[in-house]
Motif scaffolding. Structure first.
Motif, PDB file in Angstrom:
ATOM      1  N   TRP A  93      -6.414  15.064  -4.108  1.00  0.00           N
ATOM      2  CA  TRP A  93      -6.037  15.539  -2.781  1.00  0.00           C
ATOM      3  C   TRP A  93      -6.015  17.063  -2.725  1.00  0.00           C
ATOM      4  CZ3 TRP A  93      -2.490  18.634  -0.470  1.00  0.00           C
ATOM      5  CH2 TRP A  93      -2.212  18.426   0.897  1.00  0.00           C
ATOM      6  N   ASP A 131       0.027   8.292   4.888  1.00  0.00           N
ATOM      7  CA  ASP A 131       0.798   7.873   3.723  1.00  0.00           C
ATOM      8  C   ASP A 131       0.658   8.839   2.553  1.00  0.00           C
ATOM      9  OD1 ASP A 131       1.716   5.625   5.040  1.00  0.00           O
ATOM     10  OD2 ASP A 131       0.269   4.259   4.120  1.00  0.00           O
ATOM     11  N   VAL A 152      -7.348   4.300  -1.578  1.00  0.00           N
ATOM     12  CA  VAL A 152      -7.162   3.100  -0.747  1.00  0.00           C
ATOM     13  C   VAL A 152      -8.551   2.568  -0.392  1.00  0.00           C
ATOM     14  CG1 VAL A 152      -6.246   2.175   1.405  1.00  0.00           C
ATOM     15  CG2 VAL A 152      -4.951   3.905   0.134  1.00  0.00           C
ATOM     16  N   ILE A 194       1.064   4.089  -3.044  1.00  0.00           N
ATOM     17  CA  ILE A 194       0.746   5.496  -2.809  1.00  0.00           C
ATOM     18  C   ILE A 194       1.921   6.369  -3.220  1.00  0.00           C
ATOM     19  CG2 ILE A 194       0.274   7.231  -1.027  1.00  0.00           C
ATOM     20  CD1 ILE A 194      -1.330   5.065   0.467  1.00  0.00           C
ATOM     21  N   GLN A 230       0.835  -1.201   0.000  1.00  0.00           N
ATOM     22  CA  GLN A 230       0.000   0.000   0.000  1.00  0.00           C
ATOM     23  C   GLN A 230       0.870   1.251   0.000  1.00  0.00           C
ATOM     24  OE1 GLN A 230      -3.439   0.180   2.706  1.00  0.00           O
ATOM     25  NE2 GLN A 230      -2.682   2.146   3.449  1.00  0.00           N
ATOM     26  N   VAL A 251      -4.582   8.357  -6.112  1.00  0.00           N
ATOM     27  CA  VAL A 251      -4.596   6.981  -5.618  1.00  0.00           C
ATOM     28  C   VAL A 251      -5.622   6.850  -4.499  1.00  0.00           C
ATOM     29  CG1 VAL A 251      -2.631   7.481  -4.091  1.00  0.00           C
ATOM     30  CG2 VAL A 251      -3.195   5.112  -4.643  1.00  0.00           C
ATOM     31  N   ALA A 273      -3.589   5.448   5.948  1.00  0.00           N
ATOM     32  CA  ALA A 273      -3.694   5.836   4.535  1.00  0.00           C
ATOM     33  C   ALA A 273      -3.539   7.348   4.361  1.00  0.00           C
ATOM     34  CB  ALA A 273      -5.026   5.375   3.963  1.00  0.00           C
ATOM     35  N   ARG A 309       1.956   9.094  -6.317  1.00  0.00           N
ATOM     36  CA  ARG A 309       2.272  10.490  -6.032  1.00  0.00           C
ATOM     37  C   ARG A 309       3.417  10.973  -6.917  1.00  0.00           C
ATOM     38  NH1 ARG A 309       3.917  12.701  -0.043  1.00  0.00           N
ATOM     39  NH2 ARG A 309       4.386  14.857  -0.589  1.00  0.00           N
ATOM     40  N   ALA A 338      -2.454   9.278   0.732  1.00  0.00           N
ATOM     41  CA  ALA A 338      -3.449   8.863  -0.255  1.00  0.00           C
ATOM     42  C   ALA A 338      -4.350  10.031  -0.632  1.00  0.00           C
ATOM     43  CB  ALA A 338      -4.293   7.713   0.294  1.00  0.00           C
ATOM     44  N   ASP A 339      -4.770  10.050  -1.891  1.00  0.00           N
ATOM     45  CA  ASP A 339      -5.701  11.095  -2.331  1.00  0.00           C
ATOM     46  C   ASP A 339      -7.086  10.881  -1.758  1.00  0.00           C
ATOM     47  OD1 ASP A 339      -4.519  12.837  -4.851  1.00  0.00           O
ATOM     48  OD2 ASP A 339      -3.576  10.879  -4.665  1.00  0.00           O
TER      49      ASP A 339
END
Length: 470
Positions: free
Chosen positions: A412, A301, A273, A261, A257, A271, A298, A265, A303-304
């Motif tokens: 994001w 990390d 999750v 990510i 994961q 992306v 997430a 990016r 994630a969008d």
């Protein structure tokens, strides 16, 4: 209507959430993109939801994304005698290509590509890995296997083949019919299930063109082997941890994961999750602590977006699930360690002028304590390049394209507004200041930073930064 968070929420629509009234409540609770799961429901069901979301969008005055998730080539056993078989560890069973209601010596598995690909020693996983059998022999139209982990199986349970590349198109006949239907409706994103190789994305692109963004679902180990090419050819990626967690060891999923990510990016691709993020909320009004931590991870990390599946589609508490996810995101993004963790995962900069300008825009906006970054964008690329930096300053994306404004609801930190295109530097400045004020980002005398491509109307040419006082 502003969301006071950067990461976005995707919610699956199902029987618990398909009514216009419930869709409105979910949107108000925080949903940015609605997912239509074509593994379930009829085309007419999805058409009604699509119409309700578009009506809601018009009432709210905000773009709302719609994601069509195609079923894909899901491999399943056929119909069983009595609807169920109990497999016992150590016994020998037999799978057959042709047959009616099956027993242990004739379990229907009507997928010829499996019989062509498997070899002795490989494992077949049934019902999300609950049942494991090991192939002993393959003959014409039959597979003999030993049960390693037993248990009950019932009609139409899914079958996974870890580590086996199957000669399957990602688009079945059903998928092609559903895709034509979804594109006619006007969906914003199409999610491809069980992508194995780059050519799967190319095949879909030939059918979709630019009518919708392509989101590749990463749920096969074979996709991980060619992931850079798959990401490059896709418009977005979903970390689909359900099937992925069946085909690779559970303990490997968190690391994968993070890798996905980071790779998305770097490639400037949104992306998502997904899978079981707040799974206990299907039947309970609050999540477990582990689930809250999973969503938070997430977000840390970078994630969008994070996605709800059964929680919003069939669960008893769909609104509470969305509200919970919204609160977790806002709590993480407000935590004192969030910015340092996000900065530490910053990918290396690409040495291209558009990326350099986008990075400079984010740095400059933070340096002058701007209230917003205004990104003029036709395709969404300028906004995505700025979002790649994960700035602390919110991004206001201005686009003349209704389709782009809807797709940006997945990106994001981005608040998108459809507006008339601009033709001059002065018009750009005035338009940016007006929308920043009208959308609640800035007040008179506040500073904003605008990024655009000059000359105007040029796709992907981010080459200009302007500091503007409202």
């Amino acid at each position: 209507m502003r969301r006071f968070r950067h990461a976005k929420i995707v919610a699956t629509v199902g029987p618990a959430s398909a009514s216009p009234e419930m869709l409105r409540l979910l949107f108000l609770a925080g949903v940015d993109t609605f997912r239509l799961n074509f593994s379930h429901g009829t085309q007419d069901d999805h058409a009604k939801v699509h119409a309700a979301v578009r009506s809601l969008e018009a009432d709210a005055g905000r773009p709302i994304g719609i994601l069509q998730d195609l079923q894909g080539p899901k491999i399943r056993v056929g119909t069983l005698a009595g609807g169920r078989l109990d497999l016992v560890a150590g016994e020998t069973v037999r799978f057959v290509l042709e047959g009616g209601e099956g027993d242990k010596q004739a379990i229907p598995l009507q997928h010829p590509e499996i019989f062509e690909a498997v070899i002795p020693g490989q494992d077949l996983l049934i019902d999300d890995g609950r049942i494991r059998v090991r192939v002993g022999g393959v003959e014409d139209g039959a597979i003999t296997a030993e049960v390693v982990t037993g248990g009950p199986i019932s009609n139409r349970k899914g079958v996974n083949l870890p580590g086996t590349l199957l000669d399957l198109s990602p688009l079945t006949a059903k998928d092609r019919a559903d895709l034509a239907f979804g594109l006619e409706l006007g969906v914003d994103w199409v999610a491809l299930s069980f992508v194995q190789k780059p050519s799967d994305v190319i095949e879909a692109r030939g059918l979709i063109g630019d009518r919708a963004g392509i989101m590749s679902k990463i749920e096969k180990p074979q996709a991980l082997e060619r992931i850079d090419d798959i990401i490059r050819l896709s418009d977005a990626v979903m970390v689909a941890r359900g099937d992925l967690g069946v085909e690779i060891p559970h303990e490997d999923v968190p690391g994968r994961q993070k890798e996905l990510i980071r790779a998305c990016r770097l490639a400037v691709k949104p992306v998502v999750v997904a899978t079981q993020m707040l799974d206990s909320m299907v039947g309970a009004p609050a999540p477990t602590r582990a689930e809250a931590s999973d969503v938070a991870t997430a977000i840390y990390d970078g994630a969008d977006a994070v996605m709800l599946s059964a929680e919003s589609a069939t669960g008893l508490y769909p609104v509470e699930a969305v509200s919970t996810m919204d609160r977790i995101i806002r709590s993480v993004e407000g935590h004192k360690l969030y910015r340092s963790i996000i900065a530490a995962s910053q990918p290396a900069e690409e040495e291209t002028p558009p990326h350099a300008v986008a990075t400079a825009t984010a740095v400059l906006a933070e340096g002058v304590q701007a209230r917003a970054i205004v990104a003029y964008t036709t395709s969404g690329t300028t906004a995505a390049r700025v979002a790649r930096k994960r700035p602390a300053v919110p991004i206001l994306a201005l686009t003349p394209s209704r389709e782009t404004s809807r797709r940006l609801s997945l990106l994001w930190g981005t608040h998108s507004v459809q507006t008339d295109d601009v033709d001059s530097y002065e018009e750009m400045t005035e338009n940016a200041a007006r929308h920043a004020r009208d959308e609640g980002f800035a007040k008179p005398n506040d500073m904003i930073v605008a990024a655009a491509g000059i000359p105007f109307h040029t796709v992907g040419n981010t080459n200009n930064i302007r500091v503007i006082q409202v």
